[in-house]
Design a protein around this motif. Structure first.
Motif, PDB file in Angstrom:
ATOM      1  N   ILE B  33       0.791  -1.190   0.106  1.00  0.00           N
ATOM      2  CA  ILE B  33       0.024   0.016  -0.040  1.00  0.00           C
ATOM      3  C   ILE B  33       0.919   1.348   0.025  1.00  0.00           C
ATOM      4  O   ILE B  33       1.798   1.386   0.557  1.00  0.00           O
ATOM      5  N   ASN B  35       0.692   5.815  -1.420  1.00  0.00           N
ATOM      6  CA  ASN B  35      -0.127   6.889  -2.253  1.00  0.00           C
ATOM      7  C   ASN B  35       0.549   6.959  -3.690  1.00  0.00           C
ATOM      8  O   ASN B  35       1.813   6.077  -3.703  1.00  0.00           O
ATOM      9  N   ASN B  36       0.087   7.464  -4.492  1.00  0.00           N
ATOM     10  CA  ASN B  36       0.616   7.719  -5.772  1.00  0.00           C
ATOM     11  C   ASN B  36       1.921   8.156  -5.652  1.00  0.00           C
ATOM     12  O   ASN B  36       2.179   9.070  -5.100  1.00  0.00           O
ATOM     13  N   GLU B 152      -1.589  -3.337  -9.137  1.00  0.00           N
ATOM     14  CA  GLU B 152      -2.859  -2.826  -9.381  1.00  0.00           C
ATOM     15  C   GLU B 152      -3.781  -3.763 -10.254  1.00  0.00           C
ATOM     16  O   GLU B 152      -4.134  -3.462 -11.093  1.00  0.00           O
ATOM     17  N   SER B 155      -7.704  -2.751 -10.860  1.00  0.00           N
ATOM     18  CA  SER B 155      -8.022  -1.373 -11.208  1.00  0.00           C
ATOM     19  C   SER B 155      -9.142  -1.260 -12.354  1.00  0.00           C
ATOM     20  O   SER B 155      -9.824  -0.385 -12.460  1.00  0.00           O
ATOM     21  N   HIS B 185      -4.969   0.258  -4.681  1.00  0.00           N
ATOM     22  CA  HIS B 185      -5.270   1.361  -3.846  1.00  0.00           C
ATOM     23  C   HIS B 185      -6.676   0.745  -3.506  1.00  0.00           C
ATOM     24  O   HIS B 185      -7.186   1.621  -2.246  1.00  0.00           O
TER      25      HIS B 185
END
Lengths: 124, 299
Positions: B33, B35-36, B152, B155, B185
């Motif tokens: 995990i 953030n971008n 990901e 997504s 995310h």
């Protein structure tokens, strides 16, 4: 099969244990029935696999389920019913406090026994 | 076991990830995990042996992966953009994989495709993002890998495909005892899948832990403080987040203990109730605390 109450004070893993025991007792889950694997159950209930694993470990320790590697998890063929003294003592205390509550509401011995008898019959 | 030890990577001298440690055992699912821009994809590219780390090592059962085809054969990797050869058809990709990977099992691919339903004749370039992801997932699983790295994966998937994807992943992990590293995310999804998670921020690992431990560490309380209190007075260092509606306060606390409870009572708290909190909420609130701290420093 299992319905969790996330607002309840009872921890999630205990709710799983209780509900599986309930289904076994009612005969909904017969001996030898395959139950979902830890990961599958976690997906279904939307909870972490660790929580399911904890419940399954306890059920396994109590001899209610059995895991055979490569085959899956089953309801045990023979569930040994042996009283766990510590647990019995804890349950007696719980009964005690419930009886006090009922007495305060005017229930007498006969009513209380009848209430318990009815509940017991509903379950078997 | 995958062992990532002290891995750092710089792009033209700018560090992107620094001193990363993590492990993935066979049969374990670890979530990643961040953030971008936190460095997740860079880390994944180091772990899959696409990038050579500037420092540290990535070992699979004690063997280096970088420039080592033997190890790469037993690692499945689905990237976030699934950049497969556009002019190939789906069946062409299957043939290509059959040629390259000794353990590739075409029957397995076909069985998986019964669930995912891609047309074998479609050209890869005409597939949607979600379809490419399904293709990648099926191809990599059919390699019968020992380890699977997913960047990901959920997504671009519709809800039906996503639940199928998770079901199949779980089934394969249990059957093949695969070790999985998955970045996403969608923390709600990760919560259901992962045994352990690694949090990275600004290229550094901030938490490497068991999901249940993390959820036990942080507690969400609903507290009634009659007459209300200024939120800024609820300022113990372990209080992560406070919000209120009237005199009902929702407080997120790191390491809730008896002392904190007493302290809250001394502030007039009457009804203290612990409520269940998802991983997503936990993550967002811990991030917003950091944001607030940074703002204070700058002011």
């Amino acid at each position: 099969m299992i319905n969790l109450d996330f607002k309840s004070d009872t921890p999630i893993y205990e709710q799983i244990i209780e509900q599986i025991k309930y289904h076994v007792m009612k005969g909904n889950l017969e001996a030898g029935t395959i139950i979902p694997s830890v990961r599958k159950m976690a997906l279904e209930l939307s909870i972490t696999p660790g929580t399911v694993a904890k419940a399954y470990q306890e059920l396994e320790r109590q001899g209610i389920i059995e895991t055979i590697r490569g085959k899956g998890t089953f309801i045990a063929l023979k569930i040994e019913k042996k009283p766990d003294e510590e647990k019995v003592e804890q349950i007696s205390k719980e009964f005690q406090s419930k009886i006090i509550e009922l007495k305060m509401m005017g229930y007498d011995e006969e009513h209380i026994v009848e209430l318990i008898r009815n509940l017991y019959r509903e379950m078997s | 076991m995958i062992k990532v030890e002290n891995v750092s990577k710089r792009y033209s001298k700018i560090p992107v990830i620094e001193h990363i440690y993590l492990t993935v055992s066979r049969g374990e699912i670890r979530g990643l995990i961040g953030n971008n821009g936190a460095g997740k994809t860079t880390l994944i590219k180091c772990i899959t042996g696409i990038y050579k780390p500037d420092d540290g090592s990535v070992l699979y059962d004690d063997e280096k992966i970088y420039d080592n085809p033997d190890v790469k054969h037993k690692v499945g990797y689905v990237s976030d953009n699934c950049g497969y050869l556009g002019r190939y058809s789906v069946s062409g990709m299957v043939r290509l994989y059959e040629n390259y990977y000794p353990n590739f099992n075409k029957e397995k691919f076909n069985t998986l495709n019964e669930e995912f339903g891609l047309s074998l004749k479609s050209k890869v370039k005409n597939l949607s993002k979600g379809q490419k992801m399904r293709l990648g997932f099926m191809l990599e699983l059919s390699k019968q890998p020992e380890y699977l790295i997913l960047d990901e994966p959920t997504s671009g998937l519709d809800p039906v495909a996503k639940s199928k994807f998770m079901e199949i992943l779980v089934q394969e992990v249990e059957k093949g005892n695969i070790g999985v590293l998955i970045s996403s995310h969608n923390l709600g999804d990760l919560e259901k899948l992962c045994d352990t998670i690694t949090l990275i921020e600004d290229g550094k690992v901030t938490n490497n832990t068991n999901v249940d431990d993390l959820k036990e560490q942080f507690v969400k309380l609903q507290v009634v403080i009659p007459g209300g209190i200024d939120s800024s007075k609820l300022n113990l260092p372990n209080i992560v987040n406070v919000s209120n509606v009237g005199s009902v306060y929702t407080i997120i606390i790191d390491n809730y203990d008896k002392m904190t409870e007493e302290w809250l009572k001394s502030k007039g708290a009457e009804l203290i109730e612990v409520i269940d909190m998802g991983l997503e909420e936990l993550y967002v609130s811990s991030q917003s605390r950091k944001g607030a701290e940074q703002n204070e420093k700058m002011a």
